[in-house]
Design an enzyme around this catalytic site. Structure first.
Site, PDB file in Angstrom:
ATOM      1  N   CYS A   2       0.840  -1.185   0.000  1.00  0.00           N
ATOM      2  CA  CYS A   2       0.000   0.000   0.000  1.00  0.00           C
ATOM      3  C   CYS A   2       0.884   1.248   0.000  1.00  0.00           C
ATOM      4  O   CYS A   2       1.909   1.277   0.671  1.00  0.00           O
ATOM      5  CB  CYS A   2      -0.948   0.089   1.196  1.00  0.00           C
ATOM      6  SG  CYS A   2      -2.088  -1.281   1.305  1.00  0.00           S
ATOM      7  N   ARG A  27       3.895  -0.583  -4.809  1.00  0.00           N
ATOM      8  CA  ARG A  27       3.625  -1.076  -3.456  1.00  0.00           C
ATOM      9  C   ARG A  27       2.295  -1.829  -3.355  1.00  0.00           C
ATOM     10  O   ARG A  27       2.005  -2.454  -2.335  1.00  0.00           O
ATOM     11  CB  ARG A  27       3.590   0.095  -2.461  1.00  0.00           C
ATOM     12  CG  ARG A  27       4.860   0.906  -2.431  1.00  0.00           C
ATOM     13  CD  ARG A  27       4.732   2.054  -1.451  1.00  0.00           C
ATOM     14  NE  ARG A  27       4.594   1.542  -0.117  1.00  0.00           N
ATOM     15  CZ  ARG A  27       5.620   1.247   0.682  1.00  0.00           C
ATOM     16  NH1 ARG A  27       6.848   1.416   0.262  1.00  0.00           N
ATOM     17  NH2 ARG A  27       5.418   0.789   1.890  1.00  0.00           N
ATOM     18  N   TRP A  72      -2.868  -2.799  -1.660  1.00  0.00           N
ATOM     19  CA  TRP A  72      -2.609  -4.235  -1.819  1.00  0.00           C
ATOM     20  C   TRP A  72      -3.460  -4.904  -0.764  1.00  0.00           C
ATOM     21  O   TRP A  72      -3.215  -4.764   0.433  1.00  0.00           O
ATOM     22  CB  TRP A  72      -1.119  -4.531  -1.599  1.00  0.00           C
ATOM     23  CG  TRP A  72      -0.749  -5.948  -1.938  1.00  0.00           C
ATOM     24  CD1 TRP A  72      -0.404  -6.420  -3.174  1.00  0.00           C
ATOM     25  CD2 TRP A  72      -0.665  -7.071  -1.048  1.00  0.00           C
ATOM     26  NE1 TRP A  72      -0.132  -7.770  -3.108  1.00  0.00           N
ATOM     27  CE2 TRP A  72      -0.285  -8.197  -1.819  1.00  0.00           C
ATOM     28  CE3 TRP A  72      -0.898  -7.254   0.312  1.00  0.00           C
ATOM     29  CZ2 TRP A  72      -0.112  -9.460  -1.274  1.00  0.00           C
ATOM     30  CZ3 TRP A  72      -0.730  -8.522   0.868  1.00  0.00           C
ATOM     31  CH2 TRP A  72      -0.340  -9.600   0.070  1.00  0.00           C
ATOM     32  N   ASN A  97      -1.627   2.234   5.612  1.00  0.00           N
ATOM     33  CA  ASN A  97      -0.766   1.135   5.163  1.00  0.00           C
ATOM     34  C   ASN A  97      -0.366   0.362   6.409  1.00  0.00           C
ATOM     35  O   ASN A  97       0.140   0.956   7.351  1.00  0.00           O
ATOM     36  CB  ASN A  97       0.471   1.726   4.454  1.00  0.00           C
ATOM     37  CG  ASN A  97       1.555   0.695   4.203  1.00  0.00           C
ATOM     38  OD1 ASN A  97       1.279  -0.500   4.111  1.00  0.00           O
ATOM     39  ND2 ASN A  97       2.791   1.155   4.103  1.00  0.00           N
ATOM     40  N   GLY A  98      -0.593  -0.957   6.402  1.00  0.00           N
ATOM     41  CA  GLY A  98      -0.237  -1.760   7.573  1.00  0.00           C
ATOM     42  C   GLY A  98      -1.390  -2.673   7.941  1.00  0.00           C
ATOM     43  O   GLY A  98      -2.324  -2.855   7.140  1.00  0.00           O
ATOM     44  N   GLU A 480      16.820 -18.439  -8.057  1.00  0.00           N
ATOM     45  CA  GLU A 480      16.429 -17.073  -8.400  1.00  0.00           C
ATOM     46  C   GLU A 480      15.861 -17.025  -9.829  1.00  0.00           C
ATOM     47  O   GLU A 480      14.887 -16.323 -10.086  1.00  0.00           O
ATOM     48  CB  GLU A 480      17.643 -16.138  -8.229  1.00  0.00           C
ATOM     49  CG  GLU A 480      17.433 -14.693  -8.578  1.00  0.00           C
ATOM     50  CD  GLU A 480      16.337 -13.981  -7.778  1.00  0.00           C
ATOM     51  OE1 GLU A 480      15.824 -14.534  -6.800  1.00  0.00           O
ATOM     52  OE2 GLU A 480      15.973 -12.861  -8.197  1.00  0.00           O
ATOM     53  N   LYS A 484      12.133 -15.767 -10.721  1.00  0.00           N
ATOM     54  CA  LYS A 484      11.858 -14.688 -11.681  1.00  0.00           C
ATOM     55  C   LYS A 484      10.826 -15.141 -12.694  1.00  0.00           C
ATOM     56  O   LYS A 484       9.879 -14.435 -12.995  1.00  0.00           O
ATOM     57  CB  LYS A 484      13.129 -14.269 -12.442  1.00  0.00           C
ATOM     58  CG  LYS A 484      14.171 -13.521 -11.667  1.00  0.00           C
ATOM     59  CD  LYS A 484      13.815 -12.094 -11.305  1.00  0.00           C
ATOM     60  CE  LYS A 484      13.059 -12.039 -10.029  1.00  0.00           C
ATOM     61  NZ  LYS A 484      13.704 -11.715  -8.821  1.00  0.00           N
ATOM     62  N   GLU A 487       7.290 -15.584 -11.094  1.00  0.00           N
ATOM     63  CA  GLU A 487       6.717 -14.303 -10.657  1.00  0.00           C
ATOM     64  C   GLU A 487       6.062 -13.533 -11.799  1.00  0.00           C
ATOM     65  O   GLU A 487       4.990 -12.985 -11.634  1.00  0.00           O
ATOM     66  CB  GLU A 487       7.829 -13.382 -10.128  1.00  0.00           C
ATOM     67  CG  GLU A 487       8.154 -13.480  -8.681  1.00  0.00           C
ATOM     68  CD  GLU A 487       9.249 -12.495  -8.291  1.00  0.00           C
ATOM     69  OE1 GLU A 487       9.058 -11.797  -7.297  1.00  0.00           O
ATOM     70  OE2 GLU A 487      10.306 -12.421  -8.976  1.00  0.00           O
ATOM     71  N   HIS A 503      16.995 -37.920  -7.988  1.00  0.00           N
ATOM     72  CA  HIS A 503      16.238 -38.315  -6.795  1.00  0.00           C
ATOM     73  C   HIS A 503      14.783 -37.865  -6.880  1.00  0.00           C
ATOM     74  O   HIS A 503      14.111 -37.731  -5.860  1.00  0.00           O
ATOM     75  CB  HIS A 503      16.905 -37.745  -5.530  1.00  0.00           C
ATOM     76  CG  HIS A 503      18.304 -38.241  -5.352  1.00  0.00           C
ATOM     77  ND1 HIS A 503      18.588 -39.559  -5.090  1.00  0.00           N
ATOM     78  CD2 HIS A 503      19.493 -37.608  -5.461  1.00  0.00           C
ATOM     79  CE1 HIS A 503      19.909 -39.715  -5.024  1.00  0.00           C
ATOM     80  NE2 HIS A 503      20.478 -38.543  -5.250  1.00  0.00           N
ATOM     81  N   LYS A 602       5.608  -5.141  -4.167  1.00  0.00           N
ATOM     82  CA  LYS A 602       7.057  -4.977  -4.060  1.00  0.00           C
ATOM     83  C   LYS A 602       7.540  -5.100  -2.624  1.00  0.00           C
ATOM     84  O   LYS A 602       8.506  -5.792  -2.344  1.00  0.00           O
ATOM     85  CB  LYS A 602       7.416  -3.601  -4.613  1.00  0.00           C
ATOM     86  CG  LYS A 602       8.876  -3.272  -4.555  1.00  0.00           C
ATOM     87  CD  LYS A 602       9.555  -3.814  -5.779  1.00  0.00           C
ATOM     88  CE  LYS A 602      11.048  -3.732  -5.704  1.00  0.00           C
ATOM     89  NZ  LYS A 602      11.644  -4.907  -6.363  1.00  0.00           N
TER      90      LYS A 602
END
Ligand code: G6P
Length: 607
Positions: A2, A27, A72, A97-98, A480, A484, A487, A503, A602
């Site tokens: 947010c 955000r 968000w 925000n929170g 990573e 990527k 995502e 395995h 983010k």
């Protein structure tokens, strides 16, 4: 998560709010909204689309005092009724925000007192609570009283319909800064939102409440005492948050990596030898006492930690463990007060990383070091030692330049710890410094693979799954690469240490399962080559990023992308870059929203 903007000026603030929200959209981007105070009325515009839609919807809205928000979703689905600002009785409007942890009990209490709730959010209780304490002229006191009843994390901005001269903002656990203008003042979740209007910034501290008016502001600390906070001049410039010649922030940020690395390494590359002082004044005292290292981080930052574990154990000979912050914070672990606790975070505000840091401290581990991209962030402020990565603002949700600069910072940490432990000769130190100085140029060469990778990406567009392989210090690079890809292209991707293939995951290999491998010319190359043969023999299609000196050649089912010569210990920093580019181009082919992938944000300031 947010983003918040607040503004008071003599001009119409709506374009300032909208522009600020656009900068903060990284955000959260589930919905957006704003309120302006006009003729003792609150005029609210909200939209479930992106900020661009809010801009259109608010084309006829004007006012010289306003607050705005990009969301968000945590409590309640993304919808217009859940979008902020939330309003109580046409009097009080709040953006937040929170997370308010005791919102359910507050909601029950407020409902019993006759308050009507129009959303499923935790934020609406803040609006009603403030309203319950409000009388004309006491917006500051009413907000302070309401804040005292909240448990949880917040950054808020509040306006009252009857008061066009003032807004209140406050923070605890979520970031908020005050932008100081000329006869106008602002607040925002981060500085990028305010570069359009000012470079003067005050970082509010935990528990601060600020009373903002046209020509001034008053900051009150958690105890309610008026305090002075220093004004900083932001070093950010508008270019650093503009797209420029690029299509997406992710592409821009991938290509900024040579410069970001050069900036991060600037101070050390000019020096002849490394000193603990680059991590803070107390490092000289702390480093010689360290018996082990514990790295705590989430997501991409955690992958950086996993690479560093190989470096720290091999070069510095110090035992190192890497934990996912959200797990560590709730795990019963054995604390060692001689452990250096290293948190890694791009934003410096990831809730789980922050909580893990505090958990480590509470268990008696006082030696803390933060590697972070945001000065004045919570993680920086709560750690004894720090090294700032100087990647500049990272806006694409998928982290790229933050990761490579974190790796550079962690390599510096490795060298300094190695020196402290007498594990590094003068000559070795000089060789490593030389390699670090060469890094930006080496990375530039890797970026030249872009057209080849763009072409390669076509092979992935219609795939549903992909496997990524790496060995040793390059296994976290495979992790990573897989992260990527999933995502931003939504292709299911998994990474394995190549030796683990037989395995289990080998059972998945057929012509529909592309297998991507990083093949540096290191001690594990021959082992890796055997693992690749195992894939080839089962009809799998292999895409291998191989160092020039590995001499692996393209053949049936084996596609080689030639990297520069092996970069020694720094090789992971080079090998991740083609994987970033691959994910980027696959996402482009698939037409996804590269910079704002679905469901993600983010900076994750909630658990
Ligand atoms: C989010 C971001 C990731 C990031 C992670 C940790 O999930 O989308 O890119 O790696 O948070 O964030 P931090 O700011 O602590 O590095």
């Amino acid at each position: 998560m947010c983003g918040i903007v607040g503004a008071i000026a003599k001009r119409n603030v709506v374009p300032i709010l909208i522009n600020g929200l656009m900068r903060l959209e990284y955000r959260g981007y589930d919905s957006a909204g704003l309120v302006v105070v006009q003729s003792e009325q609150l005029e609210r515009v909200r939209s479930t689309g992106r900020v661009a839609e809010l801009e259109q919807k608010s084309a006829n809205t004007q006012g010289s005092l306003g607050i705005a928000h990009t969301r968000w979703a945590t409590h309640g689905i993304p919808s217009e009724r859940n979008a902020h600002p939330h309003i109580s009785n046409n009097q009080i409007a709040v953006v937040h925000n929170g997370i308010i942890e005791n919102y359910e009990e507050l909601r029950t209490e407020l409902t019993a007192r006759g308050y009507k709730f129009n959303s499923d959010t935790d934020t609406e209780v803040i609006a009603h609570l403030i309203h319950s304490h409000y009388q004309k002229g006491n917006l500051l006191t009413a907000t302070q009283k309401a804040l005292a009843q909240l448990i949880g994390a917040y950054a808020i901005a509040v306006v009252a319909a009857e008061n066009p001269q003032q807004f209140i903002a406050a923070r605890k656990g979520s970031p908020l800064l005050l932008g100081v203008g000329n006869g106008e003042n602002f607040v925002a979740s981060d500085m990028s939102a305010l570069l359009q209007v000012t470079k003067k910034v005050i970082y509010l501290e935990e528990g601060d409440v600020v009373d903002v008016s046209l020509d001034g502001y008053r900051i009150l600390n958690e105890k309610g005492h008026e305090v002075e906070r220093p004004i900083h001049i932001s070093e950010l410039n508008n270019d650093s948050v503009e797209l420029g010649q690029y299509k997406h922030y992710m592409q821009k940020e991938i290509f900024e990596q040579p410069q970001a690395l050069a900036n991060t390494l600037e101070s050390v590359c000019n020096s002849q030898s490394l000193v603990p002082g680059i991590f803070g004044a107390e490092a000289n005292k702390i480093f010689p006492q360290i018996e082990s290292i514990l790295i705590l981080a989430c997501g991409t930052s955690n992958h950086a930690g996993q690479v560093a574990k190989y470096w720290l154990e091999e070069i510095a000979g110090v035992p190192c463990s890497v934990e996912i912050a959200s797990e560590y914070r709730y795990r019963v672990s054995v604390a060692n007060p001689k452990t250096l606790v290293v948190t890694i975070s791009q934003s410096g505000e990831t809730a789980d990383t922050l909580a893990a840091l505090n958990h480590a401290k509470a268990s008696g581990q006082e030696f803390t070091l933060a590697i972070c991209n945001v000065p004045e962030s919570a993680i920086i402020r709560q750690s004894k030692l720090r090294l700032l990565t100087r990647a500049g603002p990272e806006i694409g949700v998928a982290s790229t330049k933050a990761f490579t600069t974190q790796l550079a910072a962690l390599f510096l940490l490795t060298l300094v710890i190695a020196k402290t432990r007498n594990k590094l000769t003068e000559e070795q130190e000089q060789t490593h410094l030389h390699e670090l100085r060469h890094l930006p140029a080496a990375l530039q060469k890797v970026l030249a693979l872009e057209p080849e990778i763009e072409k390669l990406s076509e092979q992935f567009t219609h795939k549903h799954h992909a496997l990524f392989l790496g060995r040793g210090v390059h296994y976290p690079i495979a992790l990573e690469g897989a992260l990527k890809l999933k995502e931003i292209s939504y292709i299911h991707a998994e990474a394995y240490p190549a030796g683990e293939l037989k395995h289990g995951p080998l059972a998945l290999v057929d012509e529909d399962m592309p297998v991507v491998s990083v093949a540096p010319n290191d001690a594990l190359l021959e082992k890796l080559k055997s693992n690749l043969q195992e894939v080839k023999a089962r009809g799998g299609q292999l895409y291998v990023f191989a160092d020039a000196d590995t001499h692996i050649k393209t053949s049936e089912g084996l596609h080689i992308m030639q990297m520069p010569e092996h970069a020694g210990y720094l090789s992971p920093i080079l090998h991740v870059v083609p994987l970033q580019l691959l994910a980027y181009y696959v996402a482009l082919q698939k037409g996804t929203d590269v910079d704002k992938p679905r469901n993600l944000a983010k900076s994750v300031t909630v658990e």
